[in-house]
Design a protein around this motif. Structure first.
Motif, PDB file in Angstrom:
ATOM      1  N   ARG A   1       3.716   2.148   7.967  1.00 25.45           N
ATOM      2  CA  ARG A   1       4.276   0.826   7.682  1.00 25.45           C
ATOM      3  C   ARG A   1       5.798   0.882   7.579  1.00 25.45           C
ATOM      4  N   LEU A   2       6.302   1.871   6.876  1.00 28.89           N
ATOM      5  CA  LEU A   2       7.745   1.968   6.683  1.00 28.89           C
ATOM      6  C   LEU A   2       8.460   2.262   7.992  1.00 28.89           C
ATOM      7  N   GLU A   3       7.934   3.185   8.750  1.00 25.22           N
ATOM      8  CA  GLU A   3       8.611   3.541   9.996  1.00 25.22           C
ATOM      9  C   GLU A   3       8.536   2.409  11.010  1.00 25.22           C
ATOM     10  N   ARG A   4       7.520   1.608  10.934  1.00 19.13           N
ATOM     11  CA  ARG A   4       7.455   0.440  11.815  1.00 19.13           C
ATOM     12  C   ARG A   4       8.595  -0.526  11.473  1.00 19.13           C
ATOM     13  N   VAL A   5       8.815  -0.728  10.189  1.00 13.76           N
ATOM     14  CA  VAL A   5       9.922  -1.592   9.772  1.00 13.76           C
ATOM     15  C   VAL A   5      11.257  -0.990  10.200  1.00 13.76           C
ATOM     16  N   MET A   6      11.395   0.322  10.023  1.00 12.06           N
ATOM     17  CA  MET A   6      12.654   0.982  10.363  1.00 12.06           C
ATOM     18  C   MET A   6      12.959   0.868  11.851  1.00 12.06           C
ATOM     19  N   VAL A   7      11.952   1.088  12.663  1.00  7.42           N
ATOM     20  CA  VAL A   7      12.174   1.017  14.113  1.00  7.42           C
ATOM     21  C   VAL A   7      12.584  -0.385  14.517  1.00  7.42           C
TER      22      VAL A   7
ATOM     23  N   GLY B   1       3.007  11.925   2.643  1.00  8.08           N
ATOM     24  CA  GLY B   1       2.050  12.132   3.720  1.00  8.08           C
ATOM     25  C   GLY B   1       1.541  10.812   4.266  1.00  8.08           C
ATOM     26  N   GLY B   2       0.644  10.905   5.203  1.00  6.71           N
ATOM     27  CA  GLY B   2       0.193   9.694   5.890  1.00  6.71           C
ATOM     28  C   GLY B   2      -1.068   9.079   5.337  1.00  6.71           C
ATOM     29  N   ALA B   3      -1.651   9.679   4.277  1.00 11.84           N
ATOM     30  CA  ALA B   3      -2.939   9.177   3.800  1.00 11.84           C
ATOM     31  C   ALA B   3      -2.821   7.785   3.195  1.00 11.84           C
ATOM     32  N   THR B   4      -1.684   7.466   2.607  1.00 14.51           N
ATOM     33  CA  THR B   4      -1.533   6.181   1.933  1.00 14.51           C
ATOM     34  C   THR B   4      -1.116   5.058   2.863  1.00 14.51           C
TER      35      THR B   4
ATOM     36  N   ALA C   1       2.501  10.357  -9.537  1.00 19.11           N
ATOM     37  CA  ALA C   1       1.212  10.448  -8.853  1.00 19.11           C
ATOM     38  C   ALA C   1       1.352   9.840  -7.458  1.00 19.11           C
ATOM     39  N   GLN C   2       0.644  10.421  -6.511  1.00 24.78           N
ATOM     40  CA  GLN C   2       0.802   9.988  -5.123  1.00 24.78           C
ATOM     41  C   GLN C   2       0.487   8.504  -4.958  1.00 24.78           C
ATOM     42  N   ASP C   3      -0.563   8.040  -5.608  1.00 24.77           N
ATOM     43  CA  ASP C   3      -0.926   6.631  -5.483  1.00 24.77           C
ATOM     44  C   ASP C   3       0.143   5.730  -6.089  1.00 24.77           C
ATOM     45  N   ASP C   4       0.742   6.165  -7.213  1.00 25.85           N
ATOM     46  CA  ASP C   4       1.786   5.353  -7.830  1.00 25.85           C
ATOM     47  C   ASP C   4       3.018   5.276  -6.936  1.00 25.85           C
ATOM     48  N   ALA C   5       3.432   6.413  -6.387  1.00 25.40           N
ATOM     49  CA  ALA C   5       4.603   6.407  -5.517  1.00 25.40           C
ATOM     50  C   ALA C   5       4.356   5.551  -4.277  1.00 25.40           C
ATOM     51  N   ALA C   6       3.153   5.676  -3.698  1.00 29.69           N
ATOM     52  CA  ALA C   6       2.842   4.865  -2.525  1.00 29.69           C
ATOM     53  C   ALA C   6       2.823   3.380  -2.876  1.00 29.69           C
ATOM     54  N   ALA C   7       2.276   3.049  -4.038  1.00 29.84           N
ATOM     55  CA  ALA C   7       2.239   1.641  -4.441  1.00 29.84           C
ATOM     56  C   ALA C   7       3.647   1.089  -4.626  1.00 29.84           C
ATOM     57  N   LEU C   8       4.551   1.898  -5.159  1.00 31.10           N
ATOM     58  CA  LEU C   8       5.932   1.439  -5.323  1.00 31.10           C
ATOM     59  C   LEU C   8       6.587   1.169  -3.972  1.00 31.10           C
ATOM     60  N   VAL C   9       6.354   2.071  -3.026  1.00 35.87           N
ATOM     61  CA  VAL C   9       6.939   1.863  -1.690  1.00 35.87           C
ATOM     62  C   VAL C   9       6.375   0.595  -1.059  1.00 35.87           C
ATOM     63  N   HIS C  10       5.076   0.396  -1.163  1.00 32.43           N
ATOM     64  CA  HIS C  10       4.479  -0.817  -0.615  1.00 32.43           C
ATOM     65  C   HIS C  10       5.042  -2.062  -1.301  1.00 32.43           C
TER      66      HIS C  10
END
Length: 946
Positions: free
Chosen positions: A509-515, A501-504, A339-348
């Motif tokens: 956040r991730l790309e800011r860390v990467m940069v 996508g960018g909704a979550t 689920a999109q929310d679960d995947a986003a929560a894992l990344v966060h």
């Protein structure tokens, strides 16, 4: 049940089968047979159940001691295509008095079961029958419902208490052995009584996932494991297991050792160890929590490693590093079903742990530096994680300067010719933070939640990953605390974030860390990390501005090898730097380095090849050098960097390289190519370029300082209409037109004048050049008519030639005189030649005499011309004329007097017979007596010796 494929019409109960040796049963005769059965069971299933439930009492136990014989609770998910659970007990003698009879009570499911009690839980359940149906005739058994069947006595509380009697490592290793057996590895043989085996099987199935537990076949007792086609089988204690160890994994749980159990894999061990430490009760909760994150394709325990880690990561506040690694390696694939929310929560959650790890590093460094201020410099950082960006945050720890070739950072503009960067202070550190405090990235860092910095080792009493998971061979080794993400891990998470996508908010956040992390690592001298094109508009804009600032030198000079990595990373991330920044870097950094280096650094070559804007800037910077120095530079390795450039900005360098390195085999082609380069440069407004496409300096560079008519002719053929020609080109052309050509090159001069007469450049020639063109246009027809007349009618045409050339330009007179003399030398009629020599101007006569003298003075003199002149001087047209005497005395006599005898003889043979006598007298008088006869050869008689 006869139709195994049609499950929707079959009641979801359990058919019952009684099998034993009896007098009355379904077969109609005495012996081993099904004593009773639920109607409708497929005969194929009956045959398979008969083979599956064969029972042989142990040899170590007397046959009459039936109560001491082990009970075999056996299960297989596929007995004739359906799951079957049987309980087989020894029943002593059969009706005929033979020992070894047994009674099997089997339950046949209609199809694969997903609910209800697990097979091993039904050990010693109340519904099991102990004896067959008595009485004549076949007996029908009713189906048992799921309510009647379960739950069994071996529930999770009982098995949890049972398994905690053994070390977690033993439980985990047995669990893995059983799990491997399901996938075709060696079956597991447990040396224990049937009750213990039942407890072990129940515990193992309680630890496995529900689906996997129902796939595990077992038999709590078998006299010969080779005849039991199950995954786990029990044999009585004291059995001789030596013969089975090559085909089975044999283990005695009472030994307390794991010797003989297969070595586990890392992923499978992580799951088994966690389950063993959780116990059967808490394992059920773990499997329930992991269910939403599974794909449905998971099989062995190793496949569940990231799924269980994801469940733990979302539900626990203190994740372990191994869980984080497992989840982030699994997420790029799992994002397809999560689920999109679960995947986003894992990344966060992963990013939270990463931020906490960097905050810990920053705190440790701040403490070593004397306080949170960042060291003696007193600089502050923008966030807790900023301390890890570019080395230390104080100026004293800045990396040392190294040279431009392969060093960490390039020197500032002070060491090389060029311009000082705008916004760079005089004390800026080359290549790094301009004030020793700010890192390359300069992108604000999010504050870290204090809860994220908690100890990652877990706390007692929780189901924390570290507390529940040990390491192979240990019972609770310390968990590594480093949960930071490397660039490969960040790149994998970026792919996950892009799919979400960018909704979550994950992408930004991730790309800011990467940069931030990428820029700091590049500044630290490491290669450009992998990155996909950025999708967050805010991060992309900030990163592009940061790259531009680095190239502009606002944070210190960036050396070429770092610029290579920086731009490689920017291109991969879809961050096209502004063209102005590339040009500025090329002009302020690359150009000075090229001007001071005989061999360009490999990093410079890479930058120049990959970035046209940098080539433009470097070309503009080099154009400020003195012309001679720039020409030498263009002809060397530095100029080679621009040789294949198709950008007009480098036109000056390409022009100088062409002029300095061409092999001069095709000068018109060289001139044409340089003209095209100049035209490209003019379109691009290239700096330092000449004002015109063609000027006298270019012509001198191609043809050299001295040019002849041929060079000018080829140049005119290159100059097409539309080419911008400098005013001095007309004088350059007129110089060749008004200068007499070298002897023998009159043809090229005539072709040049003819070309100029019809060329569009003729109007730009000075007056002298235009005069030559006009006057030659009048003389040329007379010369053509003279050539056409030949020596028969030539004398009549000479007057027109002399008339047309009167008062013309000296070069026209000179060329005309040469051409007339050349035609006179070709005449062979004495009369015409005598008449022409008599009437020609003195300049023509003198030129003719000079030409004849040259022919007669050669090593092999032209005796034919000598004979012709001899006769012409004595022709009646010149009789008594002073030119006749001049020809004889000043041309012929001087030449013939020095000839060899054979040359004089050859001239004699060119004369008519009637002139022979006179020639002999002339020659003898000229050369004097030289032996006997003519030239010592005896008397002359008609040209023969007597």
């Amino acid at each position: 049940m006869n139709d195994q494929t049609d499950q929707k019409d079959v009641p979801m109960g359990f058919a019952q089968l009684y099998y034993t040796s009896c007098e009355h049963g379904l077969s109609g005769y005495a012996g081993y047979q099904f004593n009773a059965a639920t109607p409708g069971v497929d005969p194929r299933v009956l045959r398979e159940v008969e083979r599956f439930t064969v029972y042989e009492p142990p040899r170590s136990c007397p046959a009459e001691r039936v109560d001491d014989h082990p009970v075999n609770l056996c299960y297989s998910p596929d007995v004739g295509g359906v799951p079957v659970l049987s309980r087989v007990v020894s029943s002593g003698d059969d009706p005929s008095g033979r020992p070894g009879n047994y009674f099997a009570h089997s339950l046949v499911a209609a199809g694969p079961k997903e609910s209800g009690p697990l097979p091993a839980e039904l050990w010693e359940a109340d519904f099991w029958a102990e004896a067959p149906v008595e009485g004549p005739g076949p007996a029908e058994l009713s189906e048992l419902s799921e309510t009647e069947v379960g739950p069994g006595p071996l529930d999770r509380e009982r098995t949890d208490a049972w398994m905690r009697r053994w070390p977690p490592e033993v439980v985990a290793r047995l669990l893995l052995a059983a799990d491997d057996a399901v996938d075709g590895a060696r079956p597991l043989v447990l040396v224990a009584d049937s009750a213990s085996v039942a407890h072990w099987v129940a515990a193992l199935t309680h630890l496995l996932s529900p689906e996997r537990a129902r796939m595990l076949s077992f038999a709590t007792y078998c006299a010969n494991p080779d005849e039991a086609f199950v995954h786990v089988v029990g044999v009585p204690p004291g059995s001789d297991t030596a013969l089975w160890k090559g085909r089975f994994t044999v283990h005695d749980p009472e030994s307390g050792s794991v010797d003989g159990l297969p070595e586990p894999g890392t992923r499978a061990w992580a799951v088994a160890d966690r389950l063993a430490r959780l116990g059967t009760c808490r394992a059920a909760e773990l499997w329930r929590r992991a269910r939403p994150y599974a794909s449905g394709r998971e099989g062995p325990l190793a496949d569940w490693r990231p799924v269980l880690a994801a469940a733990a990561l979302l539900d626990e506040c203190a994740p372990c590093a191994r869980d984080l690694r497992a989840v982030r390696e699994w997420l790029p694939e799992a994002v397809g079903w999560l689920a999109q929310d679960d995947a986003a929560a894992l990344v966060h959650r992963i990013l939270d742990a990463d931020a906490a790890s960097f905050a810990g590093v920053a705190d440790a460094r701040d403490g070593a530096a004397g306080g949170p201020s960042g060291g003696p410099a007193g600089g502050t950082v923008s966030g807790p994680a900023d301390g890890a960006l570019v080395g230390a945050v104080d100026g004293s720890a800045t990396r040392p300067y190294r040279g431009a070739s392969g060093g960490m950072f390039a020197g500032s503009a002070r060491g090389v010719p060029g311009r000082r960067r705008e916004g760079v202070s005089a004390g800026a550190v080359p290549g790094g933070p301009s004030n020793g405090v700010r890192p390359w990235s300069g992108i604000p860092v999010e504050p870290v939640d204090p809860a994220d910095t908690a100890d990652t080792a877990g706390t007692p009493g929780t189901t924390g990953a570290a507390g529940a998971e040990g390491t192979a061979g240990t019972a609770g080794a310390a968990e590594p605390a480093d949960t930071s993400l490397d660039h490969e891990a960040l790149a994998g998470l970026q792919r996950v974030a892009h799919r979400l996508g960018g909704a979550t908010g994950v992408v930004e956040r991730l790309e800011r860390v990467m940069v931030r992390r990428s820029l700091d690592d590049i500044a630290a001298g490491r290669p450009a990390p992998p990155v996909a094109p950025m999708r967050s508009d805010s991060v992309r804009g900030a990163a592009r501005d940061r790259v531009a600032a680095l190239l502009d030198g606002r944070r210190g000079e960036v050396c070429p090898d770092r610029a290579v990595e920086l731009l490689r990373w920017a291109r991969a991330g879809g961050l096209a730097p502004p063209a102005a920044s590339l040009e500025r870097y090329g002009g302020d950094v690359i150009a000075p380095l090229l001007s001071d280096s005989r061999l360009p650094d490999p990093a410079i070559r890479t930058l120049m090849a990959a970035h046209p804007g940098m080539r433009r800037g470097a070309a503009a910077g080099l154009a400020e050098l003195p012309r001679d120095r720039l020409a030498a530079l263009a002809a060397g390795p530095a100029g080679a960097l621009f040789a294949d450039d198709r950008d007009g900005s480098s036109a000056l360098l390409r022009e100088l390289r062409l002029l300095g390195t061409d092999n001069r085999t095709d000068l018109p082609g060289l001139l044409s190519y340089v003209v095209s380069v100049r035209r490209e440069g003019r379109t691009a407004e290239a700096p330092g370029l000449a004002e015109h496409d063609v000027d006298e300096d270019l012509l001198a560079g191609v043809w050299g300082p001295d040019h002849d008519a041929r060079a000018v002719l080829l140049t005119l053929r290159v100059l097409r209409p539309g080419i911008l020609v400098a005013p001095d080109v007309g004088g350059w052309v007129a110089e060749a037109v008004t200068s007499p050509p070298e002897e023998g090159r009159e043809r090229a001069w005539r072709e040049l004048v003819d070309e100029v007469s019809r060329h569009w450049l003729r109007t730009r020639l000075p007056e002298s050049g235009r005069r030559v063109v006009v006057e030659w246009s009048r003389v040329r027809p007379a010369l053509v008519a003279l050539r056409a007349a030949g020596d028969d009618r030539g004398p009549d045409r000479l007057g027109a030639v002399y008339e047309s050339v009167r008062d013309t330009h000296p070069v026209v007179e000179e060329v005309t005189r040469r051409l007339v003399v050349r035609m006179l030398l070709g005449w062979r009629r004495c009369a015409s030649l005598a008449e022409a020599l008599r009437d020609c101007p003195a300049e023509v006569f003198e030129a003719y005499c000079d030409a004849v003298s040259l022919r007669l003075a050669e090593e092999r003199p032209d005796t034919a011309t000598a004979a012709l002149v001899y006769l012409t001087a004595r022709h009646e047209a010149l009789t008594g004329h002073g030119r006749s005497r001049y020809l004889d005395a000043s041309v012929l006599s001087i030449a013939v007097a020095g000839w060899r005898r054979r040359h004089v003889a050859r001239m004699r043979r060119q004369l008519p017979r009637e002139s022979g006598g006179g020639f002999d007298e002339w020659a003898q008088r000229l050369r004097g007596p030289r032996g006997h006869g003519f030239f010592g050869l005896g008397p002359w008689t008609c040209g023969r010796r007597s």
